[in-house]
Design a protein around this motif. Structure first.
Motif, PDB file in Angstrom:
ATOM      1  N   GLU A   1       0.855  -1.257   0.060  1.00 57.77           N
ATOM      2  CA  GLU A   1       0.135   0.032   0.035  1.00 57.77           C
ATOM      3  C   GLU A   1       0.739   1.329   0.152  1.00 57.77           C
ATOM      4  OE1 GLU A   1      -0.543  -2.450   2.385  1.00 57.77           O
ATOM      5  OE2 GLU A   1      -1.996  -3.491   1.488  1.00 57.77           O
ATOM      6  N   GLY A   2       0.540   1.933  -1.146  1.00 54.62           N
ATOM      7  CA  GLY A   2       1.187   3.404  -0.963  1.00 54.62           C
ATOM      8  C   GLY A   2       2.896   3.301  -1.366  1.00 54.62           C
ATOM      9  N   GLY A   3       3.438   2.105  -1.679  1.00 50.96           N
ATOM     10  CA  GLY A   3       4.806   1.905  -2.100  1.00 50.96           C
ATOM     11  C   GLY A   3       4.992   2.111  -3.657  1.00 50.96           C
TER      12      GLY A   3
ATOM     13  N   VAL B   1       0.139  -7.977 -11.384  1.00 46.91           N
ATOM     14  CA  VAL B   1      -1.312  -8.071 -10.971  1.00 46.91           C
ATOM     15  C   VAL B   1      -1.558  -6.802 -10.006  1.00 46.91           C
ATOM     16  CG1 VAL B   1      -2.460  -9.583  -9.430  1.00 46.91           C
ATOM     17  CG2 VAL B   1      -0.774 -10.595 -10.943  1.00 46.91           C
ATOM     18  N   MET B   2      -2.745  -6.237 -10.602  1.00 44.61           N
ATOM     19  CA  MET B   2      -3.067  -4.999  -9.765  1.00 44.61           C
ATOM     20  C   MET B   2      -4.019  -5.722  -8.740  1.00 44.61           C
ATOM     21  SD  MET B   2      -1.467  -3.235 -11.732  1.00 44.61           S
ATOM     22  CE  MET B   2      -1.994  -1.463 -11.141  1.00 44.61           C
TER      23      MET B   2
ATOM     24  N   GLY C   1      -3.844   1.310  -7.591  1.00 46.68           N
ATOM     25  CA  GLY C   1      -2.625   0.815  -8.175  1.00 46.68           C
ATOM     26  C   GLY C   1      -2.332   1.337  -9.414  1.00 46.68           C
ATOM     27  N   ASN C   2      -1.017   1.605  -9.886  1.00 43.52           N
ATOM     28  CA  ASN C   2      -0.332   2.002 -11.070  1.00 43.52           C
ATOM     29  C   ASN C   2       0.503   0.961 -11.533  1.00 43.52           C
ATOM     30  OD1 ASN C   2      -1.934   4.266 -11.800  1.00 43.52           O
ATOM     31  ND2 ASN C   2      -1.199   4.892  -9.823  1.00 43.52           N
ATOM     32  N   SER C   3       0.695   0.561 -12.723  1.00 45.97           N
ATOM     33  CA  SER C   3       1.814  -0.087 -13.330  1.00 45.97           C
ATOM     34  C   SER C   3       2.183   0.661 -14.764  1.00 45.97           C
ATOM     35  CB  SER C   3       1.329  -1.449 -13.675  1.00 45.97           C
ATOM     36  OG  SER C   3       2.330  -2.287 -14.403  1.00 45.97           O
TER      37      SER C   3
ATOM     38  N   ALA D   1      -0.371  -3.243  -4.559  1.00 43.08           N
ATOM     39  CA  ALA D   1      -1.402  -3.182  -3.609  1.00 43.08           C
ATOM     40  C   ALA D   1      -2.109  -1.602  -3.888  1.00 43.08           C
ATOM     41  CB  ALA D   1      -0.974  -3.282  -2.333  1.00 43.08           C
ATOM     42  N   ARG D   2      -2.998  -1.242  -3.170  1.00 42.03           N
ATOM     43  CA  ARG D   2      -3.812  -0.337  -3.045  1.00 42.03           C
ATOM     44  C   ARG D   2      -2.816   1.102  -3.137  1.00 42.03           C
ATOM     45  NH1 ARG D   2      -8.957   0.177  -1.651  1.00 42.03           N
ATOM     46  NH2 ARG D   2      -9.621   2.101  -1.497  1.00 42.03           N
ATOM     47  N   ASP D   3      -3.153   1.826  -3.910  1.00 43.43           N
ATOM     48  CA  ASP D   3      -2.412   3.223  -4.067  1.00 43.43           C
ATOM     49  C   ASP D   3      -0.888   2.736  -4.295  1.00 43.43           C
ATOM     50  OD1 ASP D   3      -4.537   4.647  -3.882  1.00 43.43           O
ATOM     51  OD2 ASP D   3      -4.690   4.723  -1.759  1.00 43.43           O
ATOM     52  N   ALA D   4      -0.388   1.880  -4.805  1.00 45.31           N
ATOM     53  CA  ALA D   4       1.129   1.721  -4.882  1.00 45.31           C
ATOM     54  C   ALA D   4       1.239   1.712  -6.491  1.00 45.31           C
ATOM     55  CB  ALA D   4       1.255   0.102  -4.534  1.00 45.31           C
TER      56      ALA D   4
END
Length: 179
Positions: free
Chosen positions: A72-74, A123-124, A129-131, A99-102
């Motif tokens: 999260e958030g990373g 895997v979102m 999450g962003n990739s 993860a969430r907001d990562a």
């Protein structure tokens, strides 16, 4: 293993070099990356080596796996560079869980080996999450490159984007498939 604790921001890039040399060699590295909540880091992986050109070395095999967990958030900036000798067969799997907001941003460079297969998966797992996945390859002579991407949105409100470009000359071949 790369482990970045909660809320730690690593300002300098961390580098791992996997190198093998000699005749009849094989490499099977497995890298685990864990970016805890709120943490941030840059990882550079370099994959090099194999029989030297002109030595008539027997083919070598490289089969690696890199597993990434961005919590999260990373945020992970991930750079992978492969430039093996021509007599190497390269099979690579890279998989990230976001993860969430990562966020993960990947830059993959593929240049060496006579044959390479790259399976790159993201895997979102959490909303927000962003990739961002970018790949570049240069193949010549009889090199064969296979690149396969998978971006799995397990939840809504996630973003993924990718761009792969290859330059080929001589009798080189590449194929790409993504889902």
């Amino acid at each position: 293993l790369l482990y970045v604790p909660r809320d730690v921001k690593v300002t300098e890039p961390l580098e791992i070099t996997y190198e093998f040399s000699g005749q009849n060699v094989a490499g099977f590295p497995h890298t685990l990356v864990v970016i805890e909540p709120g943490a941030e880091a840059t990882l550079v992986q370099k994959f090099v080596g194999g029989p030297q050109p002109g030595t008539n070395g027997a083919p070598s095999v490289h089969a690696s796996a890199t597993e990434v967990f961005v919590k999260e958030g990373g945020h992970l900036h991930y750079i992978s560079y492969q430039n093996f000798s021509p007599n190497v067969y390269d099979f690579t799997l890279k998989r990230a869980h976001v993860a969430r907001d990562a966020e993960i941003d990947w830059v993959i460079g593929m240049f060496g080996a006579s044959f390479q297969r790259y399976d790159i998966e993201c895997v979102m797992d959490g909303e927000g999450g962003n990739s961002f996945m970018y790949g570049v390859g240069f193949a010549e002579h009889n090199q064969q490159f296979g690149q396969f991407t998978k971006q799995h949105h397990k939840t809504g409100n996630t973003v993924s984007d990718l761009l792969f470009k290859n330059v080929l000359r001589d009798s080189a071949v590449s194929n790409y498939a993504g889902i």
